[in-house]
Enzyme design. Sequence first.
Site, PDB file in Angstrom:
ATOM      1  NE  ARG A  77       5.521  11.272  -6.192  1.00 34.77           N
ATOM      2  CZ  ARG A  77       5.565   9.944  -6.086  1.00 34.77           C
ATOM      3  NH1 ARG A  77       6.062   9.371  -5.003  1.00 34.77           N
ATOM      4  NH2 ARG A  77       5.129   9.186  -7.076  1.00 34.77           N
ATOM      5  NE  ARG A 146       7.089   6.923  -0.808  1.00 32.30           N
ATOM      6  CZ  ARG A 146       6.879   6.188  -1.883  1.00 32.30           C
ATOM      7  NH1 ARG A 146       5.880   6.483  -2.712  1.00 32.30           N
ATOM      8  NH2 ARG A 146       7.662   5.162  -2.175  1.00 32.30           N
ATOM      9  CE  LYS A 210       3.445   2.664  -1.337  1.00 35.15           C
ATOM     10  NZ  LYS A 210       2.989   2.940  -2.694  1.00 35.15           N
ATOM     11  CE  LYS A 212       1.980   6.485  -0.176  1.00 33.21           C
ATOM     12  NZ  LYS A 212       1.044   6.121  -1.268  1.00 33.21           N
ATOM     13  CB  CYS A 431      -2.862   6.540 -10.907  1.00 33.93           C
ATOM     14  SG  CYS A 431      -3.070   5.163 -12.061  1.00 33.93           S
ATOM     15  CB  CYS A 437       3.166   4.350 -14.332  1.00 37.56           C
ATOM     16  SG  CYS A 437       3.257   3.297 -12.859  1.00 37.56           S
TER      17      CYS A 437
END
Length: 566
Positions: A77, A146, A210, A212, A431, A437
Amino acid sequence: MNDDPKTQRSGVEIIKDNSDYLRGTIEQGLADPITGAIAEDDTALLKFHGSYQQDDRDLRQERRKQKLEPAYSFMIRVRMPAGVCTPEQWLDLDRVANTHANGSLRLTTRQTFQLHGILKRNLKRTIREINETLLDTIAACGDVNRNVMCNPNPHQSEVHANVYEYAKQISEHLLPKTRAYHQIWLDEKPVAGTPETDEPLYGKVYLPRKFKVVIAVPPSNDVDIYAHDLGFIAIVENEKLTGFNVTVGGGMGMTHSEPETFPRLADVIGFCKPEQVLEVAEHVVKTQRDFGDRGNRKHARLKYTIDDRGVEWFKGELESRLGWALEPAKPYQFTDNGDRYGWVKGADGKRHVTLFIENGRIRDTDDYPMMTGLREIAKIHKGDFRVTANQNLIIASVAENQKAKIERLIKQYKLDDGTAHSALRLNSMACVAFPTCGLAMAESERYLPGLITKLEEVMLDAGLRDDAITLRMTGCPNGCARPYIAEIGFVGKSVGHYNVYLGGGFHGQRLGKLYREGITEEKILAELTPVIKRYAKERDDGEHFGDFVIRKEYVREVRAGRDFHS
């Protein structure tokens, strides 16, 4: 609730602590020719460098029969604040995708690129070549901030240009400082006598989970600001940016059958001036660093820290660290969270065209040479490319004398400006899910287009072809396509079975509510058809689908995460 997050540590916390600032044994694992994988502990660290280890789940059973290890590969990514890249960078990523990956690019729901199918032996080379384009992959995944999102077109107005600059500044300010990335992937040599002993923002174990950040410019909520840990809502007076309302505590992920996990909408906690944005961002991150749950990763996002302790506690802690108080929030209004397709003229006098990229997947097929067409545009384009938070693409800053050339290429390669599709399809998102995944429980990207085709027949029959309904699908409950704020959300429960959520807000301001659990396509169509037809006949003027299903009591309104399961 873990009152003292320092008293317990999950396995990932121990891995991070022992990693020597994200180094682990990644370098040694890359050099091991015996396996296509890297060590299990290193897979947790690899995310901080922008990559996930995956395997082709379509091939698992057959390879198991052949007594072979899974068909391992890696996803990379890119970190690309606000989704902006140059034509030269586009061409480089296209080349990398066709040389080292699976021949496709994927536009993500966080305004960046993913490349899939990269073999371990090509991983270092691929990351190095991405860096040579003046892009990178550091902190694109992992327990750090991120990719920072904002409205994808800074040329729309002076305010949008200002907001884009703040997105870049936040991204740089919140980057990890470890040199591990440069040493592992770019062959930077450690400087003798200067051992790395500090991460001034994150500390040795980084964040609990994470994080964001997004910036929204009303009236468009295209970044879905309420779905993120930290948000800034641009406040505009007399066409000038005066500051930002600050939002905290949003997040989409949850776990099936675990009611203590839930999606949550962010709270607006006040207003800050433009020059205070970086300070606010830093101290929100530090507060989560110090108080987030490090014992239970399912409870480790900022949304749970705030839900457990209260919004007022969080605001007080933040303001104590800042040394000053946020001002009261300013009025604002959102009207939608979708993209505007086709050509528009920007404040700079140049043209910008938004193309529909279904579920963000860019590749060539026999009847749709999309990747080739975009490559040919990149060869002549003098402006830039902009990825939207809805997985679409803007060819931006097209000069008047180039517009006809771009239009010819769009037509020649059948590129999609949205005019050929229903509003339902244009407002859909999925997604990746299968086959790559590892969390997927059901199909998503590969399945949603066909399901929409069947729902389109219902919409057309009801006279609703041009009526927008936000519809999103994920293959698991983690929520990467933000299904819990869609008016119709599908969340994979098992292969071929989905939970159906109704009642999310048209501009992302409300959570959906579970309507039917674990149903197949046949049941989905049977359940939704009468609701859609009733909506066509009984809606009020201007009433959106999500509002209608609440008014007609198909589901009840949900705004608080803790009410999501009740």
